[in-house]
Design a protein around this motif. Structure first.
Motif, PDB file in Angstrom:
ATOM      1  N   LYS A  48      11.338 -21.474  19.936  1.00 11.41           N
ATOM      2  CA  LYS A  48       9.958 -21.815  19.579  1.00 11.41           C
ATOM      3  C   LYS A  48       9.498 -23.177  20.094  1.00 11.41           C
ATOM      4  N   SER A  49      10.258 -23.815  20.971  1.00 13.42           N
ATOM      5  CA  SER A  49       9.884 -25.155  21.436  1.00 13.42           C
ATOM      6  C   SER A  49       8.920 -25.122  22.619  1.00 13.42           C
ATOM      7  N   ILE A  50       8.841 -24.004  23.316  1.00 15.94           N
ATOM      8  CA  ILE A  50       8.005 -23.879  24.506  1.00 15.94           C
ATOM      9  C   ILE A  50       7.068 -22.682  24.318  1.00 15.94           C
ATOM     10  N   THR A  51       5.776 -22.901  24.553  1.00 23.69           N
ATOM     11  CA  THR A  51       4.784 -21.841  24.352  1.00 23.69           C
ATOM     12  C   THR A  51       3.860 -21.730  25.559  1.00 23.69           C
ATOM     13  N   VAL A  52       3.683 -20.511  26.025  1.00 24.28           N
ATOM     14  CA  VAL A  52       2.697 -20.200  27.054  1.00 24.28           C
ATOM     15  C   VAL A  52       1.499 -19.554  26.373  1.00 24.28           C
ATOM     16  N   SER A  53       0.312 -20.090  26.644  1.00 22.56           N
ATOM     17  CA  SER A  53      -0.933 -19.499  26.136  1.00 22.56           C
ATOM     18  C   SER A  53      -1.706 -18.932  27.312  1.00 22.56           C
ATOM     19  N   VAL A  54      -2.179 -17.710  27.160  1.00 23.49           N
ATOM     20  CA  VAL A  54      -2.935 -17.042  28.221  1.00 23.49           C
ATOM     21  C   VAL A  54      -4.320 -16.737  27.696  1.00 23.49           C
ATOM     22  N   ASN A  55      -5.326 -17.346  28.309  1.00 23.67           N
ATOM     23  CA  ASN A  55      -6.708 -17.115  27.921  1.00 23.67           C
ATOM     24  C   ASN A  55      -7.309 -16.045  28.812  1.00 23.67           C
ATOM     25  N   ILE A  56      -7.813 -14.991  28.192  1.00 24.12           N
ATOM     26  CA  ILE A  56      -8.395 -13.862  28.918  1.00 24.12           C
ATOM     27  C   ILE A  56      -9.895 -13.887  28.676  1.00 24.12           C
ATOM     28  N   GLY A  57     -10.633 -14.411  29.640  1.00 21.23           N
ATOM     29  CA  GLY A  57     -12.079 -14.525  29.527  1.00 21.23           C
ATOM     30  C   GLY A  57     -12.724 -14.135  30.831  1.00 21.23           C
ATOM     31  N   LYS A  58     -13.584 -15.006  31.352  1.00 18.00           N
ATOM     32  CA  LYS A  58     -14.184 -14.726  32.652  1.00 18.00           C
ATOM     33  C   LYS A  58     -13.145 -14.777  33.764  1.00 18.00           C
ATOM     34  N   THR A  59     -12.091 -15.590  33.535  1.00 22.81           N
ATOM     35  CA  THR A  59     -10.942 -15.635  34.430  1.00 22.81           C
ATOM     36  C   THR A  59      -9.678 -15.542  33.591  1.00 22.81           C
ATOM     37  N   LEU A  60      -8.567 -15.436  34.272  1.00 19.42           N
ATOM     38  CA  LEU A  60      -7.275 -15.410  33.606  1.00 19.42           C
ATOM     39  C   LEU A  60      -6.652 -16.786  33.762  1.00 19.42           C
ATOM     40  N   GLN A  61      -6.395 -17.470  32.637  1.00 19.96           N
ATOM     41  CA  GLN A  61      -5.863 -18.818  32.695  1.00 19.96           C
ATOM     42  C   GLN A  61      -4.631 -18.945  31.813  1.00 19.96           C
ATOM     43  N   TRP A  62      -3.735 -19.852  32.221  1.00 23.06           N
ATOM     44  CA  TRP A  62      -2.520 -20.072  31.434  1.00 23.06           C
ATOM     45  C   TRP A  62      -2.365 -21.568  31.168  1.00 23.06           C
ATOM     46  N   SER A  63      -1.639 -21.892  30.104  1.00 23.29           N
ATOM     47  CA  SER A  63      -1.329 -23.287  29.800  1.00 23.29           C
ATOM     48  C   SER A  63       0.061 -23.346  29.181  1.00 23.29           C
TER      49      SER A  63
END
Length: 488
Positions: A48-63
């Protein structure tokens, strides 16, 4: 005839219906312009120390967040098909599948660990348009890749890969201004803003956040696709973007060993429409020593394709080129000849070295069957066999590729241990495919493989473990003509 009151009532009803139609139309138009499935999906590492967030909107973005701190803010990912659509633009999510990866890899050839735990949490996002993106979160990094299920062959115009380094970052990077290079470079240490926009770096790239983690950016499972370089965005000094060599259209031989790209296509790859693309990899280290133990690239690679690996035996080697075949106090004239190589074999046998390399000169560079008249390859192989030492033969890559069906069986019959392949100096799709082709061909003839002047490792040695080593750094050889590869 209708009364006035009745007419007024009918007009009011018509106006209400019109207002309803306008409202529904507006909602439909809004649904078209703004995806109804706009949302964020996350996957975290087992600890649980590393998290990828993927935003699905007008584009596909990751953080990316590490230990609760966002270290890489959202940036887009996309795959643009040539003269077609862009996968990742206006994405419409169809499904989310989650899985745990939990296995132990036992490398048939020695790695840093004899048993490699491969534990990660995986999230696969499937989108309308016959594609998906899979993300993996490990305790020591993250990775993602595109997967497509398209008919026939497709051409990839570009791939969007980006990393935003906001804040007090420093990068350790190589430097090149052209696709054609030997992948040997000194490392420059600087903030991203000082990186000249016209320079690229070949991977891996190391980035360190002040009072934060370090990241190592690279790729894994690079198959039938160009390798990735990194460059600084022309306008945004905090943004690093992936860059890829274009697909060669016209190639021309240069001198006796190179093939240069004379003309390129307006796309980077020509691939099967149903496939998995290379992993984009970000290794995470809280301290530098963590990177020494990181084997994510190996874990992400295609598993071993060789059923019987018992013949693969890495070892130490005596290297003739290092001192130009010059010997002192010997009863013969040293050079590229049988007496000199027998002396190397004797030295190797006396000092526990398993192999001797015959570097450039044992044959004609453009014809591996045209031997140096002073070299009896069969006799040397037999002499080495009697001493418990085997030979590795240096070859120009383009010559070996052209003659592989003829010379590889011959080498095996002679008892040659393997080949050292040199001067590829590219990593566009065609040359990446050469690496795969040569790894497979040498494995079929039980020959070891050493790539010299090579691009960075991407896990091919897991798939074909007869690939025992590759040189792609400014190494010891530079000490012969410069001080660039000193300890400093």
């Amino acid at each position: 005839m209708l009364s006035r009151d009745h007419k007024r009532e009918e007009n009011a009803m018509n106006l209400s219906r019109l207002a309803l139609v306008i409202s529904v139309t507006a909602l439909l138009l809004f649904a078209i312009c703004v995806p109804a499935h706009a949302r964020t999906e996350q996957v975290s590492s087992p600890d649980k120390s590393i998290t990828v967030s993927v935003n699905i909107g007008k584009t596909l973005q990751w953080s990316l967040a590490v230990d609760g701190q966002e270290v890489l803010p959202p940036t887009p990912i996309a795959l643009k098909l040539y003269k077609r659509t862009t996968l990742g633009a206006t994405p419409r999510l169809l499904d989310v599948q989650r899985a745990s990866v939990d296995e132990v890899i036992e490398p048939p050839v020695a790695e840093k660990r004899s048993r490699i735990p491969n534990r990660a949490e995986q999230m696969t996002l499937t989108f309308e348009g016959s594609y998906a993106v899979t993300f993996r979160a490990y305790d020591d990094g993250v990775a993602w890749r595109f997967e497509t299920s398209l008919p026939g062959e497709v051409e990839i115009e570009s791939e969007t890969v980006a990393f935003r380094l906001n804040g007090p970052w420093k990068v350790w990077r190589t430097s090149t201004r052209k696709w054609n290079c030997s992948f040997e470079s000194e490392y420059t240490v600087q903030p991203p803003a000082e990186w000249p926009a016209d320079e690229m770096a070949f991977l891996p790239l190391y980035a360190k956040l002040e009072n934060g983690p370090a990241l190592l950016i690279t790729e894994a499972d690079l198959l039938s696709y160009p390798g990735m370089f990194i460059g600084r965005d022309q306008k945004d000094a905090t943004l690093l973007t992936g860059r890829f060599a274009p697909y060669p259209k016209v190639e021309k031989p240069y001198r006796d060993r190179y093939i240069h790209v004379a003309e390129a296509e307006p796309f980077i790859a020509k691939v099967n429409g149903t496939r998995s693309f290379p992993w984009r990899v970000v290794c995470v280290a809280r301290k530098d020593t963590d990177l020494l133990a990181n084997d994510m690239v190996y874990r992400l690679a295609t598993p071993c394709q060789i059923q019987d690996t018992s013949w693969i035996r890495p070892g130490k080697v005596a290297w003739d080129w290092w001192h130009a075949n010059v010997m002192w106090n010997v009863p013969f004239k040293s050079g590229i000849n049988n007496d000199t190589y027998k002396k190397y074999i004797d030295f190797a046998a006396q000092n526990g070295l398993e192999y001797v390399i015959l570097d450039e000169g044992w044959s004609k560079t453009t014809d591996l069957t045209d031997l140096n008249p002073n070299v009896d390859l069969a006799a040397l192989a037999q002499y080495g066999k009697e001493k418990g030492v085997r030979l590795i033969l240096w070859c120009v890559w383009r010559t070996l590729d052209a003659q592989k069906d003829q010379v590889l069986p011959w080498f095996r019959n002679l008892g040659i241990a393997g080949v050292k392949v040199d001067f590829m100096d590219r990593d566009d799709q065609k040359v990446v495919e050469f690496y795969e082709r040569m790894a497979r061909a040498t494995a079929e003839h039980q020959l070891l493989l050493d790539f010299h002047g090579a691009f960075k490792p991407t896990g091919l040695r897991r798939t074909w473990p007869n690939l025992i080593t590759r040189e792609g750094v400014m190494g010891m050889e530079y000490s012969k003509w410069s001080d660039k590869s000193g300890p400093e």
